[in-house]
Design a protein around this motif. Structure first.
Motif, PDB file in Angstrom:
ATOM      1  N   GLN A   2     -36.420 -68.271  38.406  1.00  0.00           N
ATOM      2  CA  GLN A   2     -37.770 -67.957  37.981  1.00  0.00           C
ATOM      3  C   GLN A   2     -38.759 -68.508  39.006  1.00  0.00           C
ATOM      4  O   GLN A   2     -38.587 -69.608  39.531  1.00  0.00           O
ATOM      5  CB  GLN A   2     -38.030 -68.573  36.597  1.00  0.00           C
ATOM      6  CG  GLN A   2     -39.318 -68.113  35.922  1.00  0.00           C
ATOM      7  CD  GLN A   2     -40.545 -68.904  36.358  1.00  0.00           C
ATOM      8  OE1 GLN A   2     -40.415 -70.056  36.782  1.00  0.00           O
ATOM      9  NE2 GLN A   2     -41.701 -68.293  36.279  1.00  0.00           N
ATOM     10  N   CYS A   3     -39.794 -67.737  39.333  1.00  0.00           N
ATOM     11  CA  CYS A   3     -40.772 -68.150  40.344  1.00  0.00           C
ATOM     12  C   CYS A   3     -42.174 -67.851  39.834  1.00  0.00           C
ATOM     13  O   CYS A   3     -42.529 -66.683  39.607  1.00  0.00           O
ATOM     14  CB  CYS A   3     -40.525 -67.418  41.657  1.00  0.00           C
ATOM     15  SG  CYS A   3     -41.764 -67.777  42.927  1.00  0.00           S
ATOM     16  N   ASP A   4     -42.975 -68.906  39.656  1.00  0.00           N
ATOM     17  CA  ASP A   4     -44.347 -68.723  39.186  1.00  0.00           C
ATOM     18  C   ASP A   4     -45.184 -67.936  40.184  1.00  0.00           C
ATOM     19  O   ASP A   4     -46.056 -67.145  39.795  1.00  0.00           O
ATOM     20  CB  ASP A   4     -45.002 -70.083  38.927  1.00  0.00           C
ATOM     21  CG  ASP A   4     -44.382 -70.808  37.736  1.00  0.00           C
ATOM     22  OD1 ASP A   4     -43.718 -70.146  36.924  1.00  0.00           O
ATOM     23  OD2 ASP A   4     -44.550 -72.040  37.648  1.00  0.00           O
ATOM     24  N   TYR A   5     -44.942 -68.141  41.481  1.00  0.00           N
ATOM     25  CA  TYR A   5     -45.704 -67.416  42.500  1.00  0.00           C
ATOM     26  C   TYR A   5     -45.446 -65.915  42.399  1.00  0.00           C
ATOM     27  O   TYR A   5     -46.371 -65.101  42.503  1.00  0.00           O
ATOM     28  CB  TYR A   5     -45.337 -67.904  43.904  1.00  0.00           C
ATOM     29  CG  TYR A   5     -45.646 -69.361  44.174  1.00  0.00           C
ATOM     30  CD1 TYR A   5     -46.944 -69.839  44.078  1.00  0.00           C
ATOM     31  CD2 TYR A   5     -44.648 -70.251  44.555  1.00  0.00           C
ATOM     32  CE1 TYR A   5     -47.236 -71.173  44.348  1.00  0.00           C
ATOM     33  CE2 TYR A   5     -44.922 -71.577  44.820  1.00  0.00           C
ATOM     34  CZ  TYR A   5     -46.214 -72.035  44.715  1.00  0.00           C
ATOM     35  OH  TYR A   5     -46.495 -73.359  44.983  1.00  0.00           O
ATOM     36  N   ASP A   7     -44.316 -64.278  39.724  1.00  0.00           N
ATOM     37  CA  ASP A   7     -44.843 -63.785  38.452  1.00  0.00           C
ATOM     38  C   ASP A   7     -46.355 -63.594  38.501  1.00  0.00           C
ATOM     39  O   ASP A   7     -46.898 -62.673  37.872  1.00  0.00           O
ATOM     40  CB  ASP A   7     -44.492 -64.760  37.319  1.00  0.00           C
ATOM     41  CG  ASP A   7     -42.998 -64.771  37.014  1.00  0.00           C
ATOM     42  OD1 ASP A   7     -42.300 -63.856  37.486  1.00  0.00           O
ATOM     43  OD2 ASP A   7     -42.544 -65.704  36.327  1.00  0.00           O
ATOM     44  N   ALA A   8     -47.034 -64.459  39.273  1.00  0.00           N
ATOM     45  CA  ALA A   8     -48.489 -64.357  39.382  1.00  0.00           C
ATOM     46  C   ALA A   8     -48.923 -63.301  40.396  1.00  0.00           C
ATOM     47  O   ALA A   8     -50.116 -63.005  40.516  1.00  0.00           O
ATOM     48  CB  ALA A   8     -49.082 -65.707  39.764  1.00  0.00           C
ATOM     49  N   SER A  57     -31.352 -71.158  44.574  1.00  0.00           N
ATOM     50  CA  SER A  57     -32.633 -71.755  44.942  1.00  0.00           C
ATOM     51  C   SER A  57     -32.399 -72.936  45.871  1.00  0.00           C
ATOM     52  O   SER A  57     -31.283 -73.459  45.975  1.00  0.00           O
ATOM     53  CB  SER A  57     -33.391 -72.210  43.689  1.00  0.00           C
ATOM     54  OG  SER A  57     -32.646 -73.190  42.990  1.00  0.00           O
ATOM     55  N   ARG A  90     -44.659 -75.320  46.429  1.00  0.00           N
ATOM     56  CA  ARG A  90     -43.497 -75.563  45.559  1.00  0.00           C
ATOM     57  C   ARG A  90     -42.571 -74.347  45.540  1.00  0.00           C
ATOM     58  O   ARG A  90     -41.928 -74.045  44.529  1.00  0.00           O
ATOM     59  CB  ARG A  90     -43.951 -75.895  44.130  1.00  0.00           C
ATOM     60  CG  ARG A  90     -44.763 -77.166  43.993  1.00  0.00           C
ATOM     61  CD  ARG A  90     -44.117 -78.384  44.625  1.00  0.00           C
ATOM     62  NE  ARG A  90     -42.748 -78.626  44.154  1.00  0.00           N
ATOM     63  CZ  ARG A  90     -41.940 -79.551  44.673  1.00  0.00           C
ATOM     64  NH1 ARG A  90     -42.341 -80.304  45.687  1.00  0.00           N
ATOM     65  NH2 ARG A  90     -40.732 -79.720  44.187  1.00  0.00           N
ATOM     66  N   CYS A  91     -42.479 -73.660  46.654  1.00  0.00           N
ATOM     67  CA  CYS A  91     -41.612 -72.486  46.759  1.00  0.00           C
ATOM     68  C   CYS A  91     -40.177 -72.855  46.399  1.00  0.00           C
ATOM     69  O   CYS A  91     -39.593 -73.780  46.976  1.00  0.00           O
ATOM     70  CB  CYS A  91     -41.673 -71.925  48.179  1.00  0.00           C
ATOM     71  SG  CYS A  91     -40.506 -70.596  48.496  1.00  0.00           S
ATOM     72  N   GLY A  92     -39.592 -72.120  45.467  1.00  0.00           N
ATOM     73  CA  GLY A  92     -38.298 -72.480  44.925  1.00  0.00           C
ATOM     74  C   GLY A  92     -37.112 -72.213  45.823  1.00  0.00           C
ATOM     75  O   GLY A  92     -36.019 -72.718  45.544  1.00  0.00           O
TER      76      GLY A  92
END
Length: 388
Positions: A2-5, A7-8, A57, A90-92
């Motif tokens: 999962q990656c917030d970047y 998803d955003a 990751s 914070r790149c996974g």
């Protein structure tokens, strides 16, 4: 993963983000098998080994971070759609030791007053920071600046940087005065006593000077080199050429342990990479006769091959994404040895090159997943001449 970047919607570099990893690997295997189906030496199940999987990751041991924002609030990441900096601190997919160093690097940019380069306005100083992870979680930090003023600022504040990032074994400044879409320039200034980063890859400790190419996935690279070395050892050639040898990963694995009689020549156009390979060779092999049997040449692969009266018994090729190209593929088709180990980071150009060498067939092959979360894939093949 999962990656917030992702998803955003701020970063879409990992085009397969969110796709289950088993499905990613299966799709890559199927695509490569389809591309090479016409070139196999036997039934597919006798040719294809199990794919080499990666962790999902934290696998990237090299981070190329574009610097944006302001000197008091810099971003480290990529350029967005409007050519402004997007912070990906914070790149996974980046290894934790690199991520852990990024806050201190950002603070150093402010301390040293390294104004981030503004791409649309074409002004500013600091363009990129390139970080490589080495053995024992050591780091190489490279600051890409526009002018010598940036070099002077990094040099002036070097003690603060060394204290803030104690893992930084090699620190350099690279000068890139031109406004163009490249990562670095030709002029490199090493500011530390150590010039080369040690890299434990597979069974060999490699060395990387600043401008030499290294693979981004250390664990999978080690598996790649070990597999190639197993094939070489089974065939037991007296001599091997490694074309596009880089810092010597394939060559030094193929060379075997100290005292093995096999002769190795590595050919690479980058002088930094050749110097890196020689450093690793000299550290690994203390005996003069070992060092004499393993040599590295700074030369174009095609031009070197053209000058040889006879090519070695086995040739390893590891070209860039563009592949061998028609001239070198034709030369190998005409004068190549019975066996070629071809490592490819682009299955499309691999299939094209094999088609240009009609007497060779793929006897063994493995998908090597160097780049999870993307469609990119590495393939290692053992090609054998079947006629002529």
């Amino acid at each position: 993963m999962q990656c917030d970047y992702f998803d955003a919607g701020v970063c879409r570099s990992c085009t397969l983000m969110g796709v289950p990893y088993d499905a990613q690997l299966a799709e890559k295997q199927a695509r490569v098998e389809a591309l090479l189906a016409a070139h196999l030496a036997g039934p597919a199940d006798s040719v294809w080994g199990a794919p080499v999987a990666s962790v999902e990751s934290g696998f990237r041991a090299k981070a190329k971070m574009v610097v944006g924002g302001t000197v008091d609030s810099p971003t480290l990441g990529i350029l967005g759609d409007r050519r402004q900096g997007v912070d990906l601190r914070r790149c996974g997919v980046i290894a934790d030791p690199i991520l852990d160093a990024l806050p201190a690097i950002a603070r150093f940019i402010t301390t040293a007053q390294l104004t981030p380069y503004d791409v649309p306005a074409r002004r500013g100083e600091l363009k990129n920071v390139i970080i490589t992870l080495g053995a024992g979680d050591s780091l190489m930090l490279r600051f890409v600046t526009r002018t010598a003023e940036g070099l002077a600022r990094v040099r002036r504040h070097l003690p603060e940087l060394a204290a803030a990032v104690p893992a930084a074994q090699v620190i350099t400044v690279n000068l890139l005065p031109e406004h163009k879409a490249v990562l670095e320039g030709d002029e490199e200034h090493v500011l530390t006593e150590a010039r080369a980063l040690p890299l434990l890859v597979g069974d060999v400790e490699l060395r990387a000077l600043p401008q030499s190419f290294v693979q981004t996935n250390t664990a999978v690279s080690g598996a790649l080199y070990r597999q190639a070395a197993e094939w070489v050892d089974e065939l037991a050639p007296a001599n091997v050429a490694d074309l596009y040898c880089g810092v010597g990963g394939f060559a030094l694995h193929a060379a075997g342990a100290p005292g093995v009689a096999r002769e190795i020549v590595g050919v690479e156009v980058s002088r930094d990479a050749v110097a890196s390979a020689e450093l690793a060779r000299d550290a690994r092999y203390g005996r003069d006769d070992d060092r004499a049997r393993i040599r590295f040449v700074a030369d174009d692969a095609l031009e070197w091959a053209r000058r040889q009266k006879e090519l070695p018994e086995l040739v390893v090729v590891n070209p860039p994404r563009r592949g061998l190209g028609e001239p070198l593929a034709t030369l190998l088709a005409d004068r190549g040895p019975d066996t070629i180990v071809y490592s490819s980071c682009n299955p499309d150009t691999l299939a094209r090159d094999i088609a240009a060498m009609p007497d060779y067939r793929v006897e063994r092959a493995r998908v090597v997943d160097m780049f999870p979360q993307t469609t990119h894939v590495e393939v290692l093949t053992l090609l054998r001449r079947v006629s002529g």
